[in-house]
Scaffold this active site. Structure first.
Site, PDB file in Angstrom:
ATOM      1  N   GLU A 243    -108.148  42.388  18.520  1.00  0.00           N
ATOM      2  CA  GLU A 243    -109.545  42.670  18.238  1.00  0.00           C
ATOM      3  C   GLU A 243    -109.856  42.414  16.766  1.00  0.00           C
ATOM      4  O   GLU A 243    -111.000  42.192  16.373  1.00  0.00           O
ATOM      5  CB  GLU A 243    -109.828  44.144  18.582  1.00  0.00           C
ATOM      6  CG  GLU A 243    -111.264  44.557  18.430  1.00  0.00           C
ATOM      7  CD  GLU A 243    -111.532  45.905  19.098  1.00  0.00           C
ATOM      8  OE1 GLU A 243    -111.190  46.047  20.285  1.00  0.00           O
ATOM      9  OE2 GLU A 243    -112.061  46.800  18.431  1.00  0.00           O
ATOM     10  N   HIS A 339    -104.604  46.321  29.645  1.00  0.00           N
ATOM     11  CA  HIS A 339    -104.101  46.536  28.290  1.00  0.00           C
ATOM     12  C   HIS A 339    -103.589  47.953  28.031  1.00  0.00           C
ATOM     13  O   HIS A 339    -102.613  48.142  27.319  1.00  0.00           O
ATOM     14  CB  HIS A 339    -105.220  46.217  27.299  1.00  0.00           C
ATOM     15  CG  HIS A 339    -104.824  46.333  25.858  1.00  0.00           C
ATOM     16  ND1 HIS A 339    -103.784  45.609  25.317  1.00  0.00           N
ATOM     17  CD2 HIS A 339    -105.319  47.091  24.845  1.00  0.00           C
ATOM     18  CE1 HIS A 339    -103.674  45.912  24.020  1.00  0.00           C
ATOM     19  NE2 HIS A 339    -104.572  46.821  23.715  1.00  0.00           N
TER      20      HIS A 339
END
Lengths: 560, 360
Positions: A243, A339
């Site tokens: 991210e 995830h």
């Protein structure tokens, strides 16, 4: 029989932090891990760790972002603790030697991350988890009072006659010897369960062992339906693109070249929380605006090259080695992928489970600080803060206590189980076949979008696999590094995890955080602002509810 | 994704319980060529024989579990493409065997603890702070210094460099590339207070920083671009330049002699190499210094061998030819010396070599 005041199972960030804290509090500590500690999956946390350290920032702001990110399912007392203790935890790590990125004044530098109202993510390039894990391991090597059991596979928790957790049964992978360890307290820090999905960003070792071991001795599992799909994973292999890439400014585009997040999160755009971005991507893909390989594009070329080298080097390698793409020059195709599990073994703010003597910390635990959706860079924080709190509390709680006597029958039971696996004739299906079917089923029906029919189908498959797993075929009859037998044991752990997830997802008849039910598309605070717990009650799982702890933030509509 | 192809794996099997020696076993796997050798091995385990032992976890070159030798070259199985490996293998076979320089436990599983981790513990692998941490805040250190040690911090302890290390093959006691890179992570960290003691320790240990023969094998095989040998060279430079620590093997002087000769002549002046090596690069110092003279006398047999083989002749010794355009060589020296050597090799700062020119 090896004996320790505190026994930690799992040696990722939560486990190592717990072991250090317990040792510093004066306990004799053993730490057991099925892999060498630096192989733990905490390595894969690339982006960073959140802390409101900057005087311009505040822990309240961090806590509110976390509450909102959790879609109001997180327990606010626990979230307050985590966010308040974040700055001192971060500084502790820095003082121990973590090579955090600095700004031009030599102070700690930070980057932006999803779902956060301020840039408060501290990092080491894009190897933050690895850097912290290795520094903690340096400390473990330094602390001689911590005994490390590296490459020992824990198979079951052992109780004493009163039902208190009194140790663990473990197999030395190197020679196959089974050993019963005694301990006054056991801290589970075994990580997540992503391997029940295919594909997943999770490593092959993430098989939910601790969650299943706790479940089998009656500990309730909470928020298990909350499974995070990360917005940027490589198609097919499922490998993670941090991210941090979006934190550094990367954009998302659909196949028509539209920066589609404008439609879904006009303010935060690519840095909305993960459930929101993953749903947006999946919607684009489902509605035909993705690429033919079922992906959208992440464009990192907008980030200055110098910045990519110092801050995103690892994903340059991932792009080159695993997708054949130079991310400094062209966009890379990504999609949402399994995830993280927000749920886990239910604990209080000290890491204690309702089972006496049993603690849990990190991804295998559910305090709950993540509720329906975890913010990026809050997972490292969770492992460290609650790892430390568990270690400290356990060390304190066992002071003056005598060494409990774990029932010897648990060792014999486990030895018998393993013998029966090794000695069975190879008529059943292979472990790999069952695992593949489980992974594909979960990724198809228990993913970003869910509905009752799909979930029921998944439950049927999981229950059938549960039966089949009792009779899987085994090739390896040996004792040294018999990974085949361990695979059979892991498969059973995984199926217990999957069952709890699917049951909870069926139960929650609303959409909140990572659970999006197309048949119940709205959040329903009146009926579902509560945790779902699953406990093993004999053979059948039993559901119950517990309230969400509110301190200062009332639920609001959630937009980014 | 390209079509699936058939690849032939040749795996070194060893079962310590069988009493039988290690042997090669062949397996066919079906995979697209861009998938990894690890994917191939896992396919064999999944479909055919689950008793093959290999450590593996992340599949993404992050956890450092799956170090092996593929066609003889040390590498991670997970970031070696099977198509590339087959193209480079003998008769189309992809051979996979356990890492070198370490005992084998079973099949592809090496005993990292007996070699690698023991060596890591040798270098005092934790921060020894120079001063107590500042109250309520972080240590203030230069941003570049943190980036500088990040390259060593990127080491995942896979053991691939240890496996490939030629010095360790000759001297199993050599501290080795991974552990020495780890040592640089502390030596280069401004928060550490034991820089000189660490350097002195590793310089005086006959198996320490001067036991590296500068062969580049570790740099070539490292899957994380840690470039362990570069970290060893930086340890040497710090030891010599910053603390004047003497290298008992004359390794530093030898290197200095090479550099001086090339700068002066553009080619290697064999007759001057030894005297200059003993004089830290200086011809005069090497012959006048008592220790230099003593060592030169000891090396007389080497000189005679050189004369006998024709490698050195009196004529060559007196009339050494310079390169025709020695100016170009000087220019290269000037270019290199204008950089700050401490950080120039760091990928976190400059990226891959030559990239800047491409984008400029």
């Amino acid at each position: 029989m090896p004996q320790h005041d505190v026994l930690v199972i799992g040696a990722g960030l939560a486990g190592q932090r717990a072991a250090l804290a317990a040792a510093e509090a004066g306990a004799s500590v053993g730490i057991i891990s099925k892999v060498h500690p630096v192989r733990s999956h905490s390595n894969a946390a690339q982006g960073g760790i959140n802390a409101a350290l900057d005087p311009q920032d505040s822990w309240e702001s961090h806590a509110f972002d976390t509450v909102k990110g959790s879609d109001y399912l997180g327990d606010q007392d626990a979230i307050e603790i985590m966010c308040r203790e974040a700055p001192s935890e971060l500084l502790t790590l820095e003082h121990l030697g973590v090579t955090f990125h600095r700004d031009e004044r030599g102070r700690l530098g930070k980057r932006a991350f999803g779902g956060a109202s301020a840039a408060r993510t501290y990092y080491v390039a894009d190897i933050t988890g690895q850097a912290i894990l290795h520094v903690l391991y340096e400390q473990l090597m330094k602390h001689e009072e911590v005994t490390r059991y590296e490459e020992w596979f824990s198979t079951a928790l052992a109780q004493d006659d009163d039902g208190r957790i009194a140790g663990v049964v473990t197999r030395n992978i190197r020679d196959g010897a089974m050993e019963l360890f005694a301990a006054k307290a056991v801290i589970l820090a075994t990580g997540g369960n992503g391997q029940i999905y295919d594909p997943t960003t999770n490593a092959l070792i993430c098989t939910g062992d601790g969650i299943a071991m706790a479940y089998r001795v009656g500990a309730p599992l909470m928020d298990m339906e909350m499974i995070q799909y990360h917005p940027t994973t490589l198609a097919g292999l499922g490998l993670l693109i941090t991210e941090g890439a979006r934190g550094e400014g990367a954009h998302l585009y659909n196949a028509q070249g539209e920066r589609f997040m404008e439609k879904y999160a006009p303010n935060k755009m690519e840095l909305a929380s993960r459930d929101v971005v993953s749903r947006a991507e999946q919607t684009e893909i489902n509605e035909g605006r993705g690429f033919p390989d079922g992906t959208v594009a992440l464009d990192i070329t907008v980030v200055p090259r110098k910045r990519i080298h110092e801050a995103l080097r690892e994903i340059v390698n991932v792009g080159r080695d695993f997708a054949g793409v130079d991310i400094t020059r062209e966009p890379i195709h990504i999609k949402p992928g399994n995830h993280y599990v927000m749920g886990g073994v239910h604990t209080d703010i000290h890491g204690q489970t309702p089972i006496p003597g049993l603690y849990a910390a990190g991804e295998c635990a559910c305090v709950s600080v993540h509720g329906g959706n975890r913010l990026g860079a809050n997972s490292l924080l969770d492992t460290l803060v609650f790892g430390r709190r568990s270690g400290e509390h356990a060390a304190e709680a066992v002071k003056g206590m005598g060494m409990p006597d774990p029932s010897g029958s648990s060792l014999q039971d486990e030895e018998r189980t393993i013998r029966s696996i090794v000695e069975r004739d190879g008529t059943g299906r292979r472990v790999s076949e069952l695992k593949a079917e489980l992974g594909q089923t979960m990724d198809k029906y228990v993913a970003v979008f869910r509905d009752e029919d799909g979930l029921n189908t998944a439950l049927e498959v999981v229950r059938r696999l549960k039966e089949e797993a009792k009779n899987v075929a085994i090739d390896d009859k040996g004792t040294v590094f018999n990974q085949d037998v361990l695979g059979a044991l892991e498969l059973q752990f995984m199926i217990d995890n999957a069952e709890a997830i699917v049951i909870s997802a069926i139960e929650r008849k609303e959409s909140r955080g990572a659970q999006y039910r197309t048949d119940y598309p709205d959040r329903n605070d009146d009926e579902w602002l509560k945790h779902i717990n699953v406990s093993a009650n004999g053979a059948e799982p039993e559901l119950s509810y517990s309230p969400v702890t509110m301190t200062q933030w009332e639920p609001q509509e959630r937009t980014y | 994704m390209a079509d699936t192809q058939t690849f032939q794996l040749k795996i070194r099997r060893y079962d310590p319980e069988s009493g039988a020696p290690a042997y090669w076993a062949d397996y066919d796997v079906e995979l697209p060529p861009e998938r990894s050798v690890l994917d191939g091995i896992l396919q064999v385990k999944d479909r055919e024989d689950a008793s093959i032992a290999i450590r593996c976890s992340c599949r993404a070159a992050i956890c450092g579990s799956c170090g092996v030798r593929i066609n003889g070259r040390s590498a991670l199985a997970c970031n070696t493409r099977i198509g590339d490996a087959a193209a480079g293998g003998r008769d189309g076979f992809v051979t996979v065997e356990p890492m070198g320089n370490m005992p084998v436990i079973k099949d592809l599983v090496s005993d990292m603890e007996a070699v690698h981790w023991k060596k890591v513990r040798r270098v005092v692998p934790w921060l020894v702070p120079a001063e107590d941490p500042p109250e309520g805040q972080e240590y203030i250190v230069p941003a570049e210094a943190m980036l500088d040690v990040t390259q060593a911090m990127a080491c995942i302890h896979c053991g691939v460099c240890v496996s490939a290390c030629l010095s360790m093959e000759v001297d199993p006691d050599f501290v080795g590339p991974a552990a020495l890179a780890k040592a640089y992570r502390f030596v280069g960290d401004p928060r550490d207070g034991e820089e000189e003691a660490r350097l002195r320790d590793l310089a005086e240990d006959p198996h320490g920083i001067y036991d590296c023969t500068h062969c580049f094998a570790c740099v070539e095989v490292c899957p994380k671009d840690v470039a362990p040998m570069n970290q060893i060279m930086r340890l040497r430079r710090r030891a010599t330049n910053d603390f004047g620590i003497k290298d008992e093997n004359n390794g530093y002087g030898h290197e200095k002699a090479f550099v001086t000769l090339i700068e002066k002549y553009g080619t290697l002046h064999e007759a001057q190499l030894l005297p200059r090596s003993f004089g830290d690069g200086s011809l005069v110092k090497g012959q006048l210094k008592p220790s230099g003279a003593k060592q030169l006398t000891r090396e007389l047999p080497t000189a005679f061998r050189g004369l006998k083989s024709g490698k050195v002749t009196p004529r060559k010794a007196l009339l050494h030819e310079k390169l025709p355009d020695q100016k170009q060589v000087r220019k290269i020296f000037h270019e290199i010396e204008s950089h700050d050597e401490r950080i120039e090799l760091n990928l976190y700062i400059v990226g891959e070599l030559g990239e800047d020119e491409e984008t400029a």
